[in-house]
Enzyme design. Structure first.
Site, PDB file in Angstrom:
ATOM      1  CD  GLU A 191      48.054 -13.582 -45.353  1.00  0.00           C
ATOM      2  OE1 GLU A 191      47.940 -14.228 -46.069  1.00  0.00           O
ATOM      3  OE2 GLU A 191      49.056 -12.940 -45.035  1.00  0.00           O
ATOM      4  CD  GLU A 217      39.287 -19.919 -51.188  1.00  0.00           C
ATOM      5  OE1 GLU A 217      38.178 -19.081 -50.968  1.00  0.00           O
ATOM      6  OE2 GLU A 217      40.141 -20.197 -50.607  1.00  0.00           O
ATOM      7  CE  LYS A 249      33.852  -9.658 -37.428  1.00  0.00           C
ATOM      8  NZ  LYS A 249      32.848 -10.939 -37.611  1.00  0.00           N
ATOM      9  CB  CYS A 275      43.631 -20.326 -47.025  1.00  0.00           C
ATOM     10  SG  CYS A 275      45.037 -20.311 -45.871  1.00  0.00           S
TER      11      CYS A 275
END
Ligand code: NAD
Length: 504
Positions: free
Chosen positions: A253, A388, A178, A287
């Site tokens: 993750e 973030e 997905k 990331c």
């Protein structure tokens, strides 16, 4: 535009439209143009894809193919990806808006991931336990974990997918891939390539659609054995909660808030140049981006002045702009999130040195471009240091001592990656050892290899991708104990046998 509207879901070995016929338009972040029209799955489609994966795993031949045959399949996929590399790079840059040159690097990395796992499949996967009894064979064997839901983000769509599908195939799992609803094109092309390579029917399945609609049906279904997810922290928490209900295995993750620590004794030319790349590459949509610069007080002005000057020079532009150095943000919503993040930082006391707003320079068409941004006078109480942004925003903090650098570097809920710059090797190793992050670079920033584990400490995730650990996520460990000379256990009194003995 590639017209994929007809059939872009894949399960039961066939390409299909959504059960209700729904579609989604994929638009270029560079200029808003239509890139593709794809099927948007329903809950029913998700259930069918899971059934397809389950049937292929429970009754299909793939789990018992053996390591060598599966390795040959994955090597074949690597060959086909290499053959079609330019097509994949064009699809990736079309969806993400990243420069074609960056997309080409991504696809080369994808090939190396498939090649690495093809090789790893050929290594030993059994272990004999030494019992000290010739009649006992005690063996640890690895079996595929089962049906996996593989959910990916939009920043490196095919690369992140490869970290999941390559080891899943080597292990003998069936899966439902997905990709992000924003960037599905390379996943569609990859599954076409799986068909060509000879992946057995039902092993690879593809679901497209919004996480809010297809995510819960995919992660809550008891027929799914493992969810491997790459994406944001809040989504990861939600998925972990859903998976707890069926005690699924979960690999996460998640995000990072990665400290880049520059000591006064560093090679400043290399450190400054890498600091610029670390945060502004792919406009910060990485990331492991080096979004937190921790700089020793005595060199603060020199380092910051040079970074600001460099940030102002960065040339923004779209996939086909050969002069461009970095591209747009993925969407309007993301651009607004980054702008709000900067506004809040300034309200909390950060000093905006450059950038901070949408870039509307001539030639940028109507894309979601954001100016490379530098915020000084930051501290760990500020949300810009803790959260973030996933945009081109650098925050700067100063430190005076080695221990202060370490404690600042660890003062985050995240633990994905970090770097330390110094010519003092012993100091570099001390700092690297003390930082609670999954990857530490010493006098470098950013390299990763298919052979080396990648993943996060703390809230940056659970488990590891890449390297041997990236394969272990897709394996169940079974201990098989074989006794070639069976004997009575003699543990409990056996009245039946003693009566027999008495009569005899
Ligand atoms: P996201 O969490 O918004 O979405 C990721 C994926 O999850 C998408 O496919 C989305 O459709 C799906 N999703 C959304 N809600 C879901 C739900 N309830 N259930 C199941 N699936 C759901 O993340 P994003 O914005 O696509 O990606 C950016 C994030 O990814 C950043 O936080 C970044 O740090 C992280 N990331 C981490 C790594 C790493 O290696 N640690 C790599 C790349 C990106």
């Amino acid at each position: 535009m590639s017209d994929q509207s007809a059939k872009t879901l894949f399960f039961g070995g066939e390409w299909r439209s959504a059960s209700d016929g729904a579609t989604r338009e994929i638009r270029s972040p560079d200029d808003g143009s239509l890139v593709a029209v794809v099927s948007e799955a329903t809950e029913l489609d998700v259930a069918s894809a899971i059934a397809s994966a389950r049937a292929s795993f429970d009754a299909g031949e793939f789990p018992s193919w053996g390591w060598a045959k599966r390795s040959a399949l994955v090597a074949r996929i690597a060959d086909l990806l290499e053959r079609d590399a330019e097509k994949f790079a064009l699809l990736e840059s079309g969806d993400t808006g990243k420069r074609l040159i960056e997309a080409r690097y991504d696809i080369a990395d994808v090939v190396s991931v498939f090649r690495y796992y093809a090789g790893l499949g050929l290594t030993e996967h059994e272990r004999v336990v030494q019992i000290g009894d010739d009649h006992i064979d005690s063996r640890i064997i690895s079996e595929p974990v089962g049906v996996c839901a593989l959910i990916g983000p939009w920043n490196y769509p095919l690369l992140q997918a490869s970290w999941k599908v390559a080891p899943a195939l080597i292990a003998g799992c069936s899966f439902i891939l997905k990709p992000s609803e924003l960037t599905p094109s390379t996943a569609i092309a990859l599954v076409h390539l799986f068909e060509e390579a000879g992946v057995p029917k039902g092993v690879a399945n593809l679901i497209l659609g919004a996480g809010a609609v297809v995510g819960t049906p995919l992660t809550s279904d008891s027929r799914v054995d493992l969810v491997s997810f790459t994406g944001g922290l809040e989504t990861g928490k939600r998925i972990m909660g859903v998976c707890a209900q069926t005690v699924k295995k979960v690999a996460l993750e998640l995000g990072g808030k990665n400290p880049n620590i520059i000591f006064a004794d560093a090679d400043l030319d290399a450190a400054i140049d890498n600091a610029v790349t670390a945060v502004f590459l792919h406009s910060g949509q990485v990331c492991s981006a080096g979004t937190r610069l921790l700089v020793e007080r005595s060199i603060h002005d020199r380092v910051v002045n040079q970074i600001v000057a460099r940030a102002k020079m960065i040339r923004l532009g779209g996939p086909d702009d050969l002069e461009a150095e970095t591209g747009p943000l993925i969407s309007k919503a993301h651009l607004e999130k980054v702008a709000t993040y900067v506004e809040k930082a300034v309200a909390e006391g950060a000093t905006l040195l450059t950038g901070g707003k949408r870039s509307t320079l001539d030639g940028l068409r109507d894309g979601w471009y954001f100016e490379p941004t530098v915020l000084d006078n930051c501290n760990t109480k500020m949300s810009c240091v803790q959260d973030e942004s996933f945009g081109p925003v650098l925050t700067i903090e100063v430190f005076d001592t080695e221990s202060e650098a370490i404690s600042l570097g660890n003062d985050t809920i995240y633990g994905l990656a970090g770097a330390v710059w110094t010519k003092d090797v012993a100091k570099a190793k001390r700092v690297a050892g003390a930082l609670r992050h999954g990857t530490i670079w010493i006098n470098d920033f950013g390299p990763y290899k298919a052979q080396a584990e990648w993943g996060g400490f703390k809230a940056s995730g659970i488990g590891r991708e890449l390297g041997p650990s990236g394969l272990h996520e897709y394996l169940e460990i079974k201990h098989v104990w074989t006794n070639t000379s069976p004997a009575r256990s003699g543990w409990f009194a056996d009245s039946l046998n003693s009566q027999v003995e008495e009569k005899g």
